[in-house]
Design an enzyme around this catalytic site. Structure first.
Site, short mmCIF file in Angstrom:
data_model
loop_
_atom_site.label_atom_id
_atom_site.label_comp_id
_atom_site.label_asym_id
_atom_site.label_seq_id
_atom_site.Cartn_x
_atom_site.Cartn_y
_atom_site.Cartn_z
N ASP A 116 0.73 -1.31 -0.03
CA ASP A 116 0.02 -0.01 -0.08
C ASP A 116 0.89 1.17 -0.04
O ASP A 116 0.61 2.22 -0.85
CB ASP A 116 -0.70 0.00 1.22
CG ASP A 116 -2.06 1.05 1.05
OD1 ASP A 116 -2.55 1.27 -0.05
OD2 ASP A 116 -2.54 1.38 2.06
N CYS A 170 -17.15 -8.47 -11.96
CA CYS A 170 -18.08 -7.91 -11.27
C CYS A 170 -19.47 -8.16 -11.70
O CYS A 170 -19.46 -8.19 -13.16
CB CYS A 170 -17.69 -6.39 -11.01
SG CYS A 170 -19.35 -5.26 -10.52
N CYS A 173 -24.16 -4.64 -11.03
CA CYS A 173 -25.78 -4.26 -10.51
C CYS A 173 -25.71 -2.81 -10.35
O CYS A 173 -26.86 -2.48 -10.19
CB CYS A 173 -26.01 -4.96 -9.16
SG CYS A 173 -24.77 -4.43 -7.71
N CYS A 180 -23.05 5.57 -3.53
CA CYS A 180 -22.07 6.39 -3.28
C CYS A 180 -22.43 7.65 -2.86
O CYS A 180 -22.97 8.53 -3.57
CB CYS A 180 -21.14 6.44 -4.63
SG CYS A 180 -19.58 7.51 -4.25
N CYS A 195 -14.78 11.27 -3.11
CA CYS A 195 -15.09 10.04 -2.06
C CYS A 195 -14.88 10.30 -0.53
O CYS A 195 -14.05 11.03 -0.13
CB CYS A 195 -13.95 9.28 -2.54
SG CYS A 195 -13.67 7.79 -1.47
N CYS A 223 -14.88 5.26 4.59
CA CYS A 223 -16.23 5.14 4.39
C CYS A 223 -16.65 3.68 3.65
O CYS A 223 -15.52 3.08 2.83
CB CYS A 223 -16.47 6.02 3.20
SG CYS A 223 -18.45 5.97 2.41
N CYS A 226 -20.05 1.79 -0.35
CA CYS A 226 -19.90 0.91 -1.72
C CYS A 226 -19.81 -0.46 -1.27
O CYS A 226 -20.28 -1.47 -2.21
CB CYS A 226 -19.06 1.66 -2.64
SG CYS A 226 -17.51 1.46 -2.06
#
Length: 291
Positions: A116, A170, A173, A180, A195, A223, A226
């Site tokens: 990261d 994915c 959908c 969001c 975001c 957050c 999503c």
């Protein structure tokens, strides 16, 4: 590399998901990773994302997933990935142990850990290693663990046969796009600047619109909206990683006001939200409370 049983090593160390990404990365990687407006938390230089920051020439990339999901229905004001021990610390510990085993098989081999904070394109490499796919929520999704995973990579001079990407994708959908808070999804590129997760970590003065986005949910850091609405995250198992099983989903903002910066670091330095310091958390809480 046939004489090294990487699967057995990972099993012994309780590294539950791993794969091999090709190195160097494919020729089209630069085009795939290029963004016209990259998030400040991502390396802006695409070349850095392709090369990593190693002092040697790697021949393989061992990519490992670390699931962190724990079911919790009580109050929370922190994003799930910060509930347990800082994943940077956890991943480094596991990957250092794996390197120790690999080093014994070849004392001249070289290794570097990327997690990261490195410019390396971790989600793309996890995709190449056959560990999952991209979601419309801009998250990496594992078929087994959902998007509640963090990624660690070992670049090494050892040679392993690369895996191939999964054909699964994915389901599209669009629930994440609709839910969001800042409507940062569903565009040609991810609009990081609306975001909520980014805004809760952003320094400096925030606009009225940015404050409005933060105030939409009680989370004062990160957050998960999503991810919470994503069908790929329904019915996933609890993390088997002990460091992620002991969770503290809530931080007492009133206590923060009484702590010095040094005391805050001493108490919360092992948590992934601590790097921004207490002032940002307190600012976000004031926004949420409408002060």
């Amino acid at each position: 590399m046939k004489d090294i049983n990487l699967q057995e090593f990972c099993k012994e160390l309780h590294i539950y998901e791993f794969g091999i990404a090709p190195w160097p990365l494919p020729e089209n990687a630069k085009t795939i990773l290029y963004e016209t407006n990259p998030c400040p938390f991502t390396a802006a230089d695409v070349e850095e994302r392709l090369l990593g920051t190693t002092a040697f020439t790697p021949k393989s990339a061992i990519v490992c997933l670390f699931p962190y999901y724990v079911e919790h229905n009580g109050p929370s004001n922190l994003s799930r990935y910060t509930w347990g021990t800082d994943y940077h610390l956890v991943i480094h510990k596991y990957l250092e142990k794996l390197i120790g085993k690999l080093q014994k098989t070849n004392t001249s081999a070289q290794f570097s850990i990327h997690c990261d904070t490195s410019p390396l394109a971790d989600r793309y490499m996890a995709y190449l290693a056959g560990l999952g796919f991209y979601g419309k929520n801009n998250c990496f999704i594992s078929p087994k663990w959902g998007s509640y995973v963090v990624i660690g990579t070992i670049l090494t001079t050892l040679e392993f046969e690369p895996n191939i990407p999964l054909e699964q994708s994915c389901i599209g959908c669009n629930r994440c796009i609709t839910a969001c808070l800042g409507q940062c999804l569903g565009h040609d590129e991810f609009k990081y600047d609306t975001c909520k997760s980014y805004l809760t970590q952003k320094k400096g003065e925030l606009t009225d619109q940015e404050q409005h986005i933060i105030a939409k949910t009680p989370l004062l850091f990160g957050c998960d909206v999503c991810q919470e609405v994503c069908p790929h995250n329904q019915g996933i198992p609890t993390t088997p990683i002990p460091e992620f099983q002991q969770v503290d989903p809530h931080i007492d903002i009133n206590e923060l006001e009484t702590l010095t910066n040094k005391e805050f670091k001493a108490k919360y330095g092992h948590r992934a939200f601590s790097w921004r310091g207490k002032k940002i958390l307190m600012r976000n809480q004031e926004i949420i409370e409408g002060k």
